[in-house]
Enzyme design. Structure first.
Site, PDB file in Angstrom:
ATOM      1  N   LYS A  76       0.852  -1.192   0.000  1.00 50.67           N
ATOM      2  CA  LYS A  76       0.000   0.000   0.000  1.00 50.67           C
ATOM      3  C   LYS A  76       0.891   1.247   0.000  1.00 50.67           C
ATOM      4  O   LYS A  76       1.922   1.273   0.707  1.00 50.67           O
ATOM      5  CB  LYS A  76      -0.915  -0.019   1.229  1.00 50.67           C
ATOM      6  CG  LYS A  76      -1.954   1.098   1.257  1.00 50.67           C
ATOM      7  CD  LYS A  76      -2.913   0.959   2.444  1.00 50.67           C
ATOM      8  CE  LYS A  76      -3.965   2.053   2.453  1.00 50.67           C
ATOM      9  NZ  LYS A  76      -4.913   1.942   3.581  1.00 50.67           N
ATOM     10  N   SER A 151     -10.018   2.174   2.647  1.00 51.92           N
ATOM     11  CA  SER A 151      -9.091   2.928   1.839  1.00 51.92           C
ATOM     12  C   SER A 151      -8.066   2.077   1.079  1.00 51.92           C
ATOM     13  O   SER A 151      -7.466   2.566   0.132  1.00 51.92           O
ATOM     14  CB  SER A 151      -8.330   3.918   2.724  1.00 51.92           C
ATOM     15  OG  SER A 151      -7.460   3.229   3.609  1.00 51.92           O
ATOM     16  N   SER A 175     -10.482  -0.153   6.780  1.00 51.12           N
ATOM     17  CA  SER A 175      -9.823  -0.048   5.465  1.00 51.12           C
ATOM     18  C   SER A 175      -9.153  -1.309   4.942  1.00 51.12           C
ATOM     19  O   SER A 175      -8.710  -1.339   3.797  1.00 51.12           O
ATOM     20  CB  SER A 175      -8.799   1.084   5.483  1.00 51.12           C
ATOM     21  OG  SER A 175      -9.451   2.319   5.494  1.00 51.12           O
TER      22      SER A 175
END
Lengths: 484, 95
Positions: A76, A151, A175
């Site tokens: 990420k 997210s 998330s």
């Protein structure tokens, strides 16, 4: 190939069925082919990835591999990886190249894993649809008109379309779990403090926690073995002996007490999601578990409390983006103040600005007690609900998200509707508990996730519970079509 | 409690974010919505409840006061929008 477990990939590498360089090229090819439609990755660096693969091949040749050596992992874009961009999905950090490694990255590097690229995400991890990214929205591999959740939407799409064998995510209010639910794979948010936050760009520091996103619970366990551990550089990192998360995987779940909170099955839950979640719980019953009704009476307060605490912490954390030391700086300005004001106006997106403003408001003189202190008190009530629940059960189960993936644009301009996506996930972040989302079936060809919430530091048990289910179902092995 | 245009101006100033007229219009409605969500907290009796600032009951650990990070100047300075030798350059603040 695409559904191979991390252990099988590792075995393939060890037996020299394929090399890490071949495996890395294979996934880089897939990313090249499909990233235009999915937008799952913000940055890819073939040379860097292949160099890492080459080093891993050398380790394997020397007979010194560890379980993730040579395996490509998508990271990420919230993690700093030396020499790689770390944008956090924001224009503010568009040109930021990380000068050092986050602890998580350092650990993957030490294990010989290959960084296959940095994944797209909601700006500063604020969002539940991956539509707030400065680098454009991510598409859901199951249906390109739908959002992947957020997210960690880029990592989610990458795992769901098998553009990487596994990925990392972070979970401040859901998330990891909500995108895992919307994209149909396994995700784990560990107990707060188990995975170091050093080098992970901060959103809400008392809630942020990194975890694995992968096909199966077994893969998540393998990643947990790498990701966890005490870190002196993170003052909230817990000091405890390192666990082997693979060790309990195959244990029996006979007699397991599953708590079902009635608050997780009330209004707002899509009936087709409810049906699948209930049948997954029914399957656990068939596997020998006992079902107990429990109550989390303050769960409805989790979203209001979160939208005080998370923005408050964010407003403080994001004050560092001032256009002086790194990141974006506005082009024209009269003086220092003007430079700050314009830099932050232009560098942050709308959702980030909203949260900074809310955070500033609830912390400002005259409002602190009514909002921030009040939220912290209710946070304790929410946390105590779980303490009471775990006196009666070993694990709590329910939906991960209130619906399947929704249409892009549908909630983008409606923050309140978007915030409801995390109604079942946020309370565990407030309490600091570990929780997972595992695939539990499909409705209209869209995946649905089952959430498993455990007591503090019960990750090994949670993984065992998830693994038992995955030994009897194959929902987790189904991947989105059109990404061959 | 609701949030007014004046409040928004004030907090935007505190947060050092410029807000255009058009942005302010949009923001007001959305922030009012978020604050009304937050206001659901006010119905809860929280007398005698200890605030919880953190998930785990741990205190700040202490470590020996020794140097752990060495000179990172060469690595860090090039990330800045404007530098001169080893200094970050900002608009003049002292007359």
């Amino acid at each position: 190939m695409l559904n191979l477990s991390l252990q099988s990939l590792s075995l393939g590498l060890e037996k020299k069925t394929f090399s890490s360089q071949e495996l890395t090229k294979f996934y880089l090819e897939r990313i090249k082919r499909h990233n235009t439609s999915l937008n799952a990755f913000i940055s890819i660096d073939e040379d860097k990835s292949l160099l890492m693969a080459k080093k891993s091949d050398e380790l394997i040749a020397e007979g010194r591999p560890s379980p993730l050596t040579g395996i490509p992992i998508a990271q990420k874009d919230i993690f700093c990886a030396q020499g790689w961009p770390a944008t956090c999905g924001s224009k503010m950090l568009e040109n930021f190249i990380a000068p050092y490694d986050a602890t998580v990255i350092e650990k993957f590097n030490a294990a010989g894993a290959v960084n296959i690229g940095k994944t797209n995400m909601d700006e500063f991890a604020m969002g539940s649809s991956n539509e707030t990214s400065y680098f454009g929205p991510v598409k859901n591999p199951w249906n390109l008109e739908l959002v992947p959740g957020g997210s960690s939407g880029g990592s989610a799409a990458a795992v769901a379309a098998r553009l990487a064998p596994a990925a990392t995510g972070t979970d401040t209010g859901g998330s990891i779990r909500q995108p895992a639910s919307l994209c149909g794979f396994t995700g784990l948010k560990p107990t707060y403090g188990l995975v170091s936050r050093y080098g992970m760009i901060a959103f809400a520091s008392s809630l942020d926690q990194a975890g694995p996103m992968a096909i199966s619970a077994e893969d998540c366990a393998l990643m947990m073995n790498v990701m966890t551990g005490h870190d002196k550089r993170d003052s909230t990192s817990v000091e405890r002996d390192k666990e082997d998360y693979m060790s309990q995987l195959n244990g029996s779940i006979k007699g397991l007490k599953i708590g079902i909170p009635k608050e997780f099955f009330s209004q707002g839950l899509d009936p087709s999601v409810q049906t699948l979640v209930e049948s997954a719980i029914e399957q656990y019953k068939n596997l020998g578990a006992e079902i107990i009704e429990i109550s989390l009476p303050n769960n409805h307060l989790a979203i209001p409390v979160y939208y005080v605490i998370a923005p408050a912490e964010a407003s403080s954390n994001l004050s560092r983006y001032d256009g002086v030391r790194y990141g974006y700086r506005t082009k024209e300005y009269d003086d220092l103040m003007d430079m700050y004001f314009k830099t932050r106006q232009e560098g942050f997106g709308n959702e980030v600005k909203r949260r900074i403003l809310i955070g500033t408001y609830v912390l400002s003189a005259g409002y602190y007690d009514a909002y921030y202190l009040k939220a912290q008190k209710i946070r304790r009530l929410i946390s105590e609900d779980f303490t009471n629940a775990f006196k009666k059960c070993d694990v709590i189960m329910g939906p991960s998200a209130p619906s399947v993936a929704f249409k892009a644009g549908e909630k983008k301009e409606d923050p309140l509707a978007m915030y409801m996506q995390d109604i079942y996930t946020i309370s565990t972040n407030l309490a600091g508990l570990p929780a997972m989302s595992i695939p539990a079936g499909f409705t209209n060809n869209l995946p649905v996730g089952l959430q498993l919430i455990g007591n503090y530091f019960s990750e090994a048990k949670l993984l065992n519970i998830a693994h038992s289910y995955q030994q009897h179902t194959d929902w987790h092995l189904q991947s989105a079509k059109g990404f061959d | 409690m609701t949030i007014s245009k004046k409040d928004i101006e004030k907090i935007a100033h505190l947060a050092r974010i410029n807000i255009s007229q058009a942005e302010a219009e949009q923001l007001e409605q959305k922030l009012i919505g978020i604050m009304s969500l937050i206001d659901k907290m006010q119905a809860v009796n929280t007398d005698n409840i200890e605030p919880m600032s953190h998930a785990l009951d741990i205190s700040q650990p202490l470590r020996d006061d020794v140097v752990t990070e060495f000179d990172l100047r060469e690595k860090i300075l090039p990330l800045a929008p404007e530098i001169e030798e080893s200094l970050f350059i900002v608009p003049q603040v002292i007359e």
